[in-house]
Motif scaffolding. Structure first.
Motif, PDB file in Angstrom:
ATOM      1  N   GLN A  68     -11.913   4.874 -16.447  1.00 42.57           N
ATOM      2  CA  GLN A  68     -11.963   5.944 -15.460  1.00 42.57           C
ATOM      3  C   GLN A  68     -12.519   5.383 -14.152  1.00 42.57           C
ATOM      4  O   GLN A  68     -13.718   5.141 -14.037  1.00 42.57           O
ATOM      5  CB  GLN A  68     -12.843   7.104 -15.953  1.00 42.57           C
ATOM      6  CG  GLN A  68     -12.346   7.758 -17.236  1.00 42.57           C
ATOM      7  CD  GLN A  68     -10.978   8.381 -17.074  1.00 42.57           C
ATOM      8  OE1 GLN A  68     -10.651   8.871 -15.992  1.00 42.57           O
ATOM      9  NE2 GLN A  68     -10.173   8.358 -18.141  1.00 42.57           N
TER      10      GLN A  68
ATOM     11  N   THR B   9     -12.970   6.603  -5.023  1.00 45.56           N
ATOM     12  CA  THR B   9     -11.578   6.466  -4.593  1.00 45.56           C
ATOM     13  C   THR B   9     -10.892   5.276  -5.239  1.00 45.56           C
ATOM     14  O   THR B   9      -9.750   4.958  -4.882  1.00 45.56           O
ATOM     15  CB  THR B   9     -11.524   6.329  -3.061  1.00 45.56           C
ATOM     16  OG1 THR B   9     -12.339   5.201  -2.665  1.00 45.56           O
ATOM     17  CG2 THR B   9     -12.033   7.584  -2.384  1.00 45.56           C
TER      18      THR B   9
ATOM     19  N   VAL C  61      -8.679   3.189  -7.796  1.00 47.71           N
ATOM     20  CA  VAL C  61      -7.484   3.614  -8.506  1.00 47.71           C
ATOM     21  C   VAL C  61      -7.051   2.542  -9.487  1.00 47.71           C
ATOM     22  O   VAL C  61      -7.292   1.349  -9.272  1.00 47.71           O
ATOM     23  CB  VAL C  61      -6.323   3.931  -7.544  1.00 47.71           C
ATOM     24  CG1 VAL C  61      -6.613   5.148  -6.724  1.00 47.71           C
ATOM     25  CG2 VAL C  61      -6.020   2.740  -6.646  1.00 47.71           C
TER      26      VAL C  61
ATOM     27  N   SER D  76      -6.144  14.069  -3.072  1.00 52.50           N
ATOM     28  CA  SER D  76      -6.854  13.576  -4.256  1.00 52.50           C
ATOM     29  C   SER D  76      -5.989  13.639  -5.499  1.00 52.50           C
ATOM     30  O   SER D  76      -6.087  12.779  -6.383  1.00 52.50           O
ATOM     31  CB  SER D  76      -8.141  14.387  -4.468  1.00 52.50           C
ATOM     32  OG  SER D  76      -7.834  15.760  -4.649  1.00 52.50           O
TER      33      SER D  76
ATOM     34  N   TRP E 283      -3.568  10.598  -5.090  1.00 47.42           N
ATOM     35  CA  TRP E 283      -4.247   9.298  -5.108  1.00 47.42           C
ATOM     36  C   TRP E 283      -4.802   8.982  -6.490  1.00 47.42           C
ATOM     37  O   TRP E 283      -4.784   7.836  -6.927  1.00 47.42           O
ATOM     38  CB  TRP E 283      -5.353   9.290  -4.063  1.00 47.42           C
ATOM     39  CG  TRP E 283      -5.955   7.938  -3.808  1.00 47.42           C
ATOM     40  CD1 TRP E 283      -7.147   7.469  -4.268  1.00 47.42           C
ATOM     41  CD2 TRP E 283      -5.393   6.891  -3.023  1.00 47.42           C
ATOM     42  NE1 TRP E 283      -7.358   6.198  -3.821  1.00 47.42           N
ATOM     43  CE2 TRP E 283      -6.296   5.815  -3.058  1.00 47.42           C
ATOM     44  CE3 TRP E 283      -4.213   6.734  -2.305  1.00 47.42           C
ATOM     45  CZ2 TRP E 283      -6.068   4.607  -2.388  1.00 47.42           C
ATOM     46  CZ3 TRP E 283      -3.981   5.538  -1.648  1.00 47.42           C
ATOM     47  CH2 TRP E 283      -4.893   4.496  -1.688  1.00 47.42           C
ATOM     48  N   CYS E 284      -5.313   9.966  -7.176  1.00 47.15           N
ATOM     49  CA  CYS E 284      -5.959   9.739  -8.471  1.00 47.15           C
ATOM     50  C   CYS E 284      -5.064  10.117  -9.641  1.00 47.15           C
ATOM     51  O   CYS E 284      -5.564  10.303 -10.757  1.00 47.15           O
ATOM     52  CB  CYS E 284      -7.274  10.524  -8.549  1.00 47.15           C
ATOM     53  SG  CYS E 284      -8.447  10.136  -7.239  1.00 47.15           S
ATOM     54  N   SER E 285      -3.750  10.246  -9.403  1.00 51.58           N
ATOM     55  CA  SER E 285      -2.865  10.693 -10.472  1.00 51.58           C
ATOM     56  C   SER E 285      -2.532   9.594 -11.460  1.00 51.58           C
ATOM     57  O   SER E 285      -2.028   9.867 -12.542  1.00 51.58           O
ATOM     58  CB  SER E 285      -1.565  11.227  -9.877  1.00 51.58           C
ATOM     59  OG  SER E 285      -0.856  10.186  -9.218  1.00 51.58           O
TER      60      SER E 285
END
Length: 918
Positions: free
Chosen positions: A556, A560, A562, A741, A744-746
């Motif tokens: 995880q 920010t 990735v 968000s 970007w965090c998908s």
């Protein structure tokens, strides 16, 4: 002291007078080496003077006495001397130093002098603390410590710089008064030198070890130059600016400037488009002057961006009676002026008639449209309400028969129907706000959205919109990935049936390898593992596997950060190889060290993730080579690895692949469009393809690449230019916006937005529209959709240019592009040092390996590891010519590897290479 057996009288009779007054008292003294010292005492008036040392009287025989008369007062003056030897002092053992005192007598009594101590003088050889050399930045403080040797009397300290005494009185920046230390408050370049501490007393001088002080200057960047002009006169290019490490330049070993000396950015120069004539119009009717006309316009295309205007005439006229036309028996040219007024009247009346007809047609069209709109209770609105913030587009008619709909052997489940009143945007299958049943993809074929469009653009079924805006050309995929670029004009060569993709991709490959090594590939994912020749011991065989984590990753990212690619496991983890193996993991970052800090992480046996290294880090434990679309990692231990990207600026770009799938809904009049935004990695695309196949979806257009910046701006997805009177979509639902968000965090799950379109009549079998995907204040891509919804008219689009599903595992020589005999010769040549340095370093440089060369220096054969890295990078192209050219440039070989005779390559391996385009 000397014992005196005779007791000296306590008082000596004398004539009346005064008490003795000491004119000279004994001083402290030091015995140097073996030389005795002399103590003296002088008093007036004095009849007798004796010395007393350490509490005992000195024998009178050891006294030397002189007597005189003071001329002024007439009083008697007596002076006495005694010698004290080194032996006397050494033989004395008492709580105090050896001391002596003199006692003088007069007629009135006695007087005692001060006590004078006598000590043996010395100075030891070794300093208690020598000054230490220092490297100090300019204007920093310099402190040199010095503790002189023990001595009696205490030594005095003097500092020398380059053998010259330092006078702190002449330089306010230097202080030598603080406990023998030398302090330079602000270092200057002139303060560099060799410093020595000198200690001295009455016995000797001692010299410390010299301390070298270096005052260095760290380099500083100059200002950036202006950006250069775009190097491409037409299309996409780059421009650069530079700076130098001269403000100031590094000096005396100071650090070189950190960062890049050159910056490059992409630029786009608008290409000039020359104008071209459209076809001539039909000839006009023959005029009274016996002429007819035809015209053409410079609009196919019109000149743009400084392009040339069409050459030639825009109007032609000729005699329509082959020169036989005569009026009133006069030649035509004589009567033209008489008919000019008549021709003008005819043109005027014709124009008025055409205008009346156009107004009538428009009124009828508006009336019919308002009647169709009244069913949904909405008014006709301006088309800008649907396209707010988006560009306008041009359209032109294209040839028929170029449908892009995919064929599929499996139809969707059309047993359930659900109606949604708002936009549908799905990402997480557990998102209860949007989905409460089944998985991410199962409900899609069931969704029905009955909406209608007010976007009034007159497009027929046979028309196809064409985008002429500034969007970047689509790349599906790009560069040296495991799949290549689709050319829209040559789609016939890009055909592949969807059924070639397995229903549920098995993202794991296993094979048994021996001493000869080999290669493992997870098909169509870009993930591979190269086991070099000799990595496994002889007479041994290992079962090695390579897998991609399909479930939710346990890694995880924080903030920010990735996940840039798949989580990859190779094993078994308890095995270790003698030479590094190469693991290739695809990534979706646009590589730029100024915008990304990319880390390699490994999962421990306890399930925790620990950082192995930063890609830019210098280390000898492993090596990472970051190509534009994949990371090649040299490792010695198996395990689970992943790439994490830490954006260090708003310009960090995450590359997203945009793909559009479509299928009929349970209602035969409805058609579902599903727009995916996923990581630009083959494995992410394969996952979408596999799931879409289960839903009966077809790829409608070649995917395109979207550069999504980490600048916190959201993503907008919209459907544009839907043909009116043929298809409809509810107003204000044609555009969906996804927060930054969420995009970007998908990772690693794809982002999905769904749209539902409805036909007015079952007779409509063609769909033509545009899907616009754009980041607010960022990159934009347009996907032109033109497809048939009839199964027998569908045309398929392939997915992977390098379909490696047929060869998931290769063992032995066939797994390598460089034949083993040639590889041995290269290693023997370049591993041997020569007068110009390590040749393997030149081999690395020619193969664009310029960083962390210390890793290769620790290997038993640096050249072999460099060639292993080359094999990992060129698993699909196998460009032996480029490697041969690199060797020739070095000057170590003059024959191309690709011209190897067949005797050096086994025939089956050669055929295999040719079959795979290598």
């Amino acid at each position: 002291g000397n014992e005196n057996s005779e007791a000296l009288p306590e008082s000596i009779p004398s004539a009346p007078g005064t008490l003795p007054h000491f004119m000279e008292e004994p001083d402290d003294a030091y015995i140097i080496k073996s030389n005795p010292i002399v103590l003296r005492c002088k008093a007036m008036p004095a009849m007798q003077i004796f010395f007393k040392c350490n509490g005992e009287w000195v024998h009178q025989n050891e006294h030397v006495s002189e007597e005189s008369m003071d001329e002024t007062t007439g009083l008697k003056v007596r002076e006495v001397f005694i010698n004290v030897t080194r032996q006397q002092v050494e033989d004395f053992h008492g709580p105090e130093d050896y001391w002596c005192q003199c006692v003088a007598w007069s007629h009135l009594g006695t007087s005692k002098s001060r006590k004078a101590s006598v000590r043996i003088a010395y100075l030891r050889k070794n300093f208690e603390q020598d000054p230490q050399g220092k490297e100090v930045p300019i204007e920093g403080m310099i402190v040199l410590h010095c503790r002189p040797p023990e001595g009696v009397p205490a030594a005095e300290v003097e500092w020398l710089k380059n053998e010259e005494p330092i006078d702190s009185n002449l330089d306010e920046n230097i202080d030598t008064r603080a406990d023998h230390n030398l302090i330079i408050r602000q270092a200057r370049l002139s303060d560099s030198g060799n410093y020595t501490c000198m200690a001295a007393n009455i016995v000797a001088k001692r010299r410390s070890m010299s301390a070298t002080v270096v005052v260095y200057v760290n380099g500083g960047w100059s200002s950036w130059t202006e950006w250069s002009n775009c190097n491409a006169r037409c299309g996409r290019g780059w421009q650069k600016r530079s700076r130098t490490c001269t403000n100031p330049a590094p000096l005396n070993g100071g650090a070189f400037c950190e960062g890049m000396s050159v910056q490059k950015i992409t630029c786009t120069s608008l290409c000039p488009v020359d104008g071209n004539w459209e076809v001539w119009s039909e000839w006009s009717v023959c005029s009274p002057e016996c002429e007819h006309l035809r015209v053409r316009e410079c609009i196919a295309p019109p000149p743009r961006n400084g392009g040339k205007y069409c050459e030639g005439l825009s109007q032609e006229s000729e005699n329509c009676t082959e020169g036989l036309c005569i009026q009133d028996k006069k030649p035509l040219h004589e009567i033209k002026s008489q008919n000019i007024e008549t021709a003008s009247d005819i043109a005027l009346y014709s124009g008025l008639g055409a205008a009346v007809i156009a107004v009538a047609v428009l009124a009828v069209g508006v009336t019919l449209y308002r009647r169709s709109q009244s069913e949904y209770g909405v008014d006709v609105i301006d088309s800008s309400a649907l396209t707010g913030g988006f560009q306008t587009f041009n359209f032109k008619t294209v040839r028929q028969g170029n449908s892009l709909l995919l064929n599929s052997s499996m139809q969707p489940d059309l047993t359930v129907s659900r109606t949604y009143s708002g936009p549908i945007c799905l990402q997480d299958p557990m998102d209860k706000e949007l989905m409460t049943e089944s998985s991410l993809f199962n409900p899609l074929s069931d969704i029905k959205v009955k909406v209608q469009s007010s976007f009034m653009v007159s497009l027929g079924v046979t028309e196809r919109a064409e985008y002429h805006g500034k969007a970047h050309s689509g790349t599906f995929p790009h560069g040296n990935r495991a799949f290549g670029t689709i050319q829209a004009r040559n789609k016939a060569t890009y055909i592949q049936n969807l059924s070639s993709i397995s229903t549920k991709s098995e993202l794991k490959t296993t094979a048994i390898f021996g001493h000869l090594g080999g290669r493992l590939v997870v098909p169509n994912t870009g993930v591979s593992l190269l086991i070099p020749h000799g990595a496994i011991p002889e007479e041994s065989s290992w079962e090695i596997y390579l897998a991609i984590t399909q479930k939710e990753s346990s890694l995880q990212p924080e903030g920010t950060d990735v996940l840039l690619g798949p989580e990859v496991t190779c094993g078994p983890s308890d095995l270790s190889v003698s030479t590094p193996f190469a693991l290739t993991i695809p990534h979706c970052a646009e590589v730029n060290s100024e915008h990304w800090n990319i880390h390699l992480k490994k999962r421990t046996q306890q399930g925790k993730w620990e950082e192995v290294m930063s890609v830019e880090e210098e280390t000898t434990s492993c090596y990472c080579l970051l190509d534009p679309y994949a990371c090649h990692i040299l490792l010695n231990s198996f395990g689970t690895y992943a790439l994490i990207g830490e954006p260090i600026s708003d310009c960090a770009v995450r590359q997203l692949k945009v793909a559009v799938f479509g299928c009929l809904s349970c209602n035969s009049l409805d058609y579902n469009l599903r727009v995916y935004c996923m990581d630009n990695t083959p494995c992410a695309f394969q996952e979408v393809v596999s799931d879409e196949r289960l839903q009966g979806g077809q790829l409608l257009e070649e995917p395109k690449l979207l550069h999504f910046k980490g600048n916190t701006f959201s993503l907008q997805i919209s459907v544009l230019d839907i043909p009116p009177f043929l298809w409809r979509i509810k107003p204000f639902t044609a555009c969906q916006e996804v927060p930054f968000s969420r995009v970007w965090c998908s990772s690693p799950k794809p982002l999905l937005c769904a749209f539902s379109l409805e036909r007015y009549t079952p007779a409509t079998t063609q769909l033509s529209c545009k899907v616009c995907v754009r980041q607010v204040k960022g990159h934009e891509q347009i996907l032109q959709i033109q497809t048939s919804i009839l199964e027998n008219e569908r045309e398929t689009i392939t997915f992977f240019a390098h379909d490696d599903s047929s060869f998931p595992a290769q063992m032995g020589p066939k797994a390598f592009k460089i034949p083993y005999s040639i590889r041995q010769r290269i290693c023997a040549t370049f591993d041997t040092p020569n007068a110009k340095g390590k040749d393997w370093q030149m081999l690395a440089q020619k193969n664009s390996i310029n960083r962390n060369l210390s890793y290769f220096a620790t290997q038993s054969s640096p050249s072999a590891v460099i060639l292993d890295l080359w094999e990992a990078r060129h698993q699909h192209d196998g460009d032996l010519d480029s490697l041969a050219c690199a060797l020739e440039e070095i000057g170590r070989t003059h024959s191309k590897i690709s011209d190897i005779t067949e005797t050096e390559i086994e025939e089956p391996d050669f055929n295999y290479s040719r079959q795979n385009g290598l």
